[in-house]
Scaffold this active site. Sequence first.
Site, PDB file in Angstrom:
ATOM      1  N   VAL A  12      11.996   1.055   0.943  1.00  0.00           N
ATOM      2  CA  VAL A  12      11.983   2.475   0.505  1.00  0.00           C
ATOM      3  C   VAL A  12      11.915   3.442   1.059  1.00  0.00           C
ATOM      4  O   VAL A  12      12.522   4.032   1.899  1.00  0.00           O
ATOM      5  CB  VAL A  12      12.173   2.367  -1.197  1.00  0.00           C
ATOM      6  CG1 VAL A  12      12.490   3.686  -1.325  1.00  0.00           C
ATOM      7  CG2 VAL A  12      13.139   1.250  -1.801  1.00  0.00           C
ATOM      8  N   GLU A 158      16.397   4.504  -6.289  1.00  0.00           N
ATOM      9  CA  GLU A 158      16.763   4.134  -4.798  1.00  0.00           C
ATOM     10  C   GLU A 158      17.916   3.238  -5.664  1.00  0.00           C
ATOM     11  O   GLU A 158      17.454   2.268  -5.536  1.00  0.00           O
ATOM     12  CB  GLU A 158      15.800   3.895  -4.337  1.00  0.00           C
ATOM     13  CG  GLU A 158      16.249   3.476  -2.968  1.00  0.00           C
ATOM     14  CD  GLU A 158      17.098   4.526  -2.063  1.00  0.00           C
ATOM     15  OE1 GLU A 158      17.125   5.270  -1.312  1.00  0.00           O
ATOM     16  OE2 GLU A 158      18.104   4.239  -1.591  1.00  0.00           O
ATOM     17  N   ASN A 219      21.298  -3.333 -11.478  1.00  0.00           N
ATOM     18  CA  ASN A 219      20.536  -4.919 -11.304  1.00  0.00           C
ATOM     19  C   ASN A 219      21.109  -5.887 -11.910  1.00  0.00           C
ATOM     20  O   ASN A 219      21.243  -6.526 -11.197  1.00  0.00           O
ATOM     21  CB  ASN A 219      19.189  -4.519 -10.337  1.00  0.00           C
ATOM     22  CG  ASN A 219      19.212  -4.322  -8.828  1.00  0.00           C
ATOM     23  OD1 ASN A 219      19.999  -4.320  -8.330  1.00  0.00           O
ATOM     24  ND2 ASN A 219      17.880  -3.804  -8.558  1.00  0.00           N
ATOM     25  N   GLY A 269      18.000 -13.865  -4.827  1.00  0.00           N
ATOM     26  CA  GLY A 269      16.197 -14.034  -5.035  1.00  0.00           C
ATOM     27  C   GLY A 269      15.782 -12.102  -4.593  1.00  0.00           C
ATOM     28  O   GLY A 269      16.877 -11.392  -4.686  1.00  0.00           O
ATOM     29  N   CYS A 272      14.094  -7.828  -5.473  1.00  0.00           N
ATOM     30  CA  CYS A 272      14.607  -6.328  -6.551  1.00  0.00           C
ATOM     31  C   CYS A 272      16.020  -6.803  -7.936  1.00  0.00           C
ATOM     32  O   CYS A 272      14.844  -6.791  -9.119  1.00  0.00           O
ATOM     33  CB  CYS A 272      15.860  -5.365  -6.181  1.00  0.00           C
ATOM     34  SG  CYS A 272      14.323  -3.822  -5.094  1.00  0.00           S
ATOM     35  N   ARG A 339      10.204 -12.031   0.165  1.00  0.00           N
ATOM     36  CA  ARG A 339       9.637 -11.713  -1.839  1.00  0.00           C
ATOM     37  C   ARG A 339      10.487 -12.450  -2.366  1.00  0.00           C
ATOM     38  O   ARG A 339      11.874 -11.953  -2.253  1.00  0.00           O
ATOM     39  CB  ARG A 339       9.155 -10.076  -2.412  1.00  0.00           C
ATOM     40  CG  ARG A 339       8.275  -9.778  -1.665  1.00  0.00           C
ATOM     41  CD  ARG A 339       8.392  -7.983  -1.694  1.00  0.00           C
ATOM     42  NE  ARG A 339       9.064  -7.399  -1.635  1.00  0.00           N
ATOM     43  CZ  ARG A 339       8.319  -6.252  -1.732  1.00  0.00           C
ATOM     44  NH1 ARG A 339       7.951  -5.604  -2.212  1.00  0.00           N
ATOM     45  NH2 ARG A 339       9.625  -5.171  -1.098  1.00  0.00           N
TER      46      ARG A 339
HETATM   47  P1  NAD Z   1       6.956  -2.400  -1.096  1.00  0.00           P
HETATM   48  O1  NAD Z   1       6.048  -2.944  -1.664  1.00  0.00           O
HETATM   49  O2  NAD Z   1       7.190  -2.737   0.480  1.00  0.00           O
HETATM   50  O3  NAD Z   1       5.804  -0.581  -0.576  1.00  0.00           O
HETATM   51  C1  NAD Z   1       5.043   0.085  -1.412  1.00  0.00           C
HETATM   52  C2  NAD Z   1       4.048   1.014  -0.683  1.00  0.00           C
HETATM   53  O4  NAD Z   1       3.416   1.333  -1.469  1.00  0.00           O
HETATM   54  C3  NAD Z   1       3.307  -0.228   0.020  1.00  0.00           C
HETATM   55  O5  NAD Z   1       3.274   0.033   1.441  1.00  0.00           O
HETATM   56  C4  NAD Z   1       1.667  -0.066  -0.024  1.00  0.00           C
HETATM   57  O6  NAD Z   1       0.749   0.218   0.087  1.00  0.00           O
HETATM   58  C5  NAD Z   1       2.283   1.618  -1.582  1.00  0.00           C
HETATM   59  N1  NAD Z   1       1.559   1.858  -2.226  1.00  0.00           N
HETATM   60  C6  NAD Z   1       1.414   1.795  -3.200  1.00  0.00           C
HETATM   61  N2  NAD Z   1       0.795   2.553  -4.104  1.00  0.00           N
HETATM   62  C7  NAD Z   1       0.030   3.186  -2.971  1.00  0.00           C
HETATM   63  C8  NAD Z   1      -0.773   5.160  -3.690  1.00  0.00           C
HETATM   64  N3  NAD Z   1      -1.339   4.735  -4.301  1.00  0.00           N
HETATM   65  N4  NAD Z   1      -0.577   4.912  -2.276  1.00  0.00           N
HETATM   66  C9  NAD Z   1       0.194   5.333  -1.419  1.00  0.00           C
HETATM   67  N5  NAD Z   1       0.145   3.654  -1.566  1.00  0.00           N
HETATM   68  C10 NAD Z   1       0.903   3.025  -1.507  1.00  0.00           C
HETATM   69  O7  NAD Z   1       7.790  -1.644  -1.918  1.00  0.00           O
HETATM   70  P2  NAD Z   1       9.012  -1.612  -1.211  1.00  0.00           P
HETATM   71  O8  NAD Z   1      10.259  -2.763  -1.310  1.00  0.00           O
HETATM   72  O9  NAD Z   1       9.349  -0.226  -0.483  1.00  0.00           O
HETATM   73  O10 NAD Z   1      10.090  -0.764  -3.052  1.00  0.00           O
HETATM   74  C11 NAD Z   1       9.387   0.465  -3.721  1.00  0.00           C
HETATM   75  C12 NAD Z   1      10.193   0.390  -5.527  1.00  0.00           C
HETATM   76  O11 NAD Z   1      11.056   0.892  -4.760  1.00  0.00           O
HETATM   77  C13 NAD Z   1       9.787  -0.260  -5.904  1.00  0.00           C
HETATM   78  O12 NAD Z   1       9.653   0.042  -6.943  1.00  0.00           O
HETATM   79  C14 NAD Z   1      10.975  -1.272  -6.035  1.00  0.00           C
HETATM   80  O13 NAD Z   1      11.803  -2.041  -7.677  1.00  0.00           O
HETATM   81  C15 NAD Z   1      12.124  -0.141  -5.716  1.00  0.00           C
HETATM   82  N6  NAD Z   1      13.113  -0.401  -4.798  1.00  0.00           N
HETATM   83  C16 NAD Z   1      13.313  -1.223  -3.952  1.00  0.00           C
HETATM   84  C17 NAD Z   1      14.493  -1.661  -2.470  1.00  0.00           C
HETATM   85  C18 NAD Z   1      13.847  -2.808  -1.254  1.00  0.00           C
HETATM   86  O14 NAD Z   1      15.220  -3.367  -1.013  1.00  0.00           O
HETATM   87  N7  NAD Z   1      13.177  -2.624  -1.641  1.00  0.00           N
HETATM   88  C19 NAD Z   1      15.813  -1.039  -3.231  1.00  0.00           C
HETATM   89  C20 NAD Z   1      15.655   0.243  -4.072  1.00  0.00           C
HETATM   90  C21 NAD Z   1      14.696   0.213  -5.238  1.00  0.00           C
END
Ligand code: NAD
Length: 446
Positions: A12, A158, A219, A269, A272, A339
């Site tokens: 994201v 998001e 979701n 899977g 999300c 994941r």
């Molecule tokens: P991700 O695990 O790929 O990325 C999270 C990132 O944040 C990691 O790189 C981690 O190292 C970093 N991080 C964690 N703590 C930190 C800190 N204190 N300072 C700096 N960096 C830090 O997660 P994602 O898939 O990008 O999802 C992020 C959020 O968005 C989640 O809540 C998810 O549910 C939501 N979301 C994800 C999607 C998707 O398709 N992946 C879609 C919509 C919403």
Amino acid sequence: MTGLSVIGSGYVGLVWACCMADRGHQVVISERDREKLRLLNEGKLPFYEPCLEGLMSRALAKARLSFTSETCEAVANSEISFIAVGTPSIRLGGMNLSQIKSASVDVGRALRETKFYHIVVVRSSVTPGTTTNLIKPTLERTSGKRVGRDFGLAVQPEFLREGSAIRDVLNPDRIVIGACDKRAGNRLRRFYRAFYSHKVPPLLEVSPTCAEMIKLASNAFLAARVSFINEIANICERLEDVDVVDVATGMGLDRRIGSAYFNAGLEFGGSCLPKDLRLLIAKSKQLGHSPLLLEAILRANDLQLLQALRIVKEELGTLSGKRITILGLAFKPGTDDIREAPSLRLIEHLLELGAKITVYDPVATQKASQILGNKVSYANSLHTSLRNADCCILATEWPDFKRLKPEKFVSLMRVPVLVDGRRVYSPKKYMDRLRYRTIGLGSRRR
Ligand code: NAD
């Protein structure tokens, strides 16, 4: 042009940051994972997402995007900070809040030093109430400042989908803003009206908790659609002359129903749907409500994989020593995200039954190998993956897999048994030439 910071460079955060930088904003990403930071500083992506590499290079070339491990530095150089850290669920229900807590502390400390009104926007998916009850007090405590008076706070969930993330960010169906203070709401509304000046999406302003609920409920609903059509598929299989694809088409033509998230197959899977569903179930129970329907969606999904296993056993008998090829490891095409990928759970079951597994995925092999280790063989091409196999299970509908002709399976495999876990092939065409089995096909169609 607005100075922005993004906390977290995951699927994201990085996509969001690159899209913002591409539209002229100055963006700093704060990432705490050293390896990811190293890759980003070398101009490399830490994950696969179509077209993202080009977008990031463009932003870097124009010096509109930079990376740091210091959230303080990122926040100090921006007007709006977006928190996009991970919010995984914990097995027994509930949310692992560690990333959200640490990001809130980091941002709060940075706010202590800011001289101007700054807005913090929560983009991570969190359980309803998290922003009001955890993020807001943490920011206020660590900054020594007040929301509404000294800085702004809002939730903006998001909705992007991996594989089409850039398109989704640039053309969202809606923007939901749950602002804790009026000023933040007004500023964000202006920000998005300007950003989407080509086509402003519907902007919905609600309470922070409502914005959080909209994300999880959306979701949960998408998950319900998948489990629903899978249930219908399982009934179709026990009928004679029915194919679930025709049923889904017939239903989807009804505008009240539509066709999105209506493809029968293996379980859903990814990072999300299962996670957000679990978060909502846990929250519901915590509030004293027993979420029967949500629990059934999850349970039906857990059991769905057994349908594919049953088909494989019907075709192969004992699986001990049988060579099975798994096509696709990513939880869906267009991403390397594994994941909660159905392929991994499928492989686990097949290994337990003594099968020898070969896997192939165009982009997710490296990530999957960190989990699967030497328990499976890794093919370096689609065709080699099929060589001498006793059965092939299609787990992810990558375009290259869809193009495989029946003759190819016949010429490469030892026994041409194809289990189509994603309904990508035409049963008629494939059944004539090989042992084709799939989900949701009535007995006379097999
Ligand atoms: P991700 O695990 O790929 O990325 C999270 C990132 O944040 C990691 O790189 C981690 O190292 C970093 N991080 C964690 N703590 C930190 C800190 N204190 N300072 C700096 N960096 C830090 O997660 P994602 O898939 O990008 O999802 C992020 C959020 O968005 C989640 O809540 C998810 O549910 C939501 N979301 C994800 C999607 C998707 O398709 N992946 C879609 C919509 C919403």
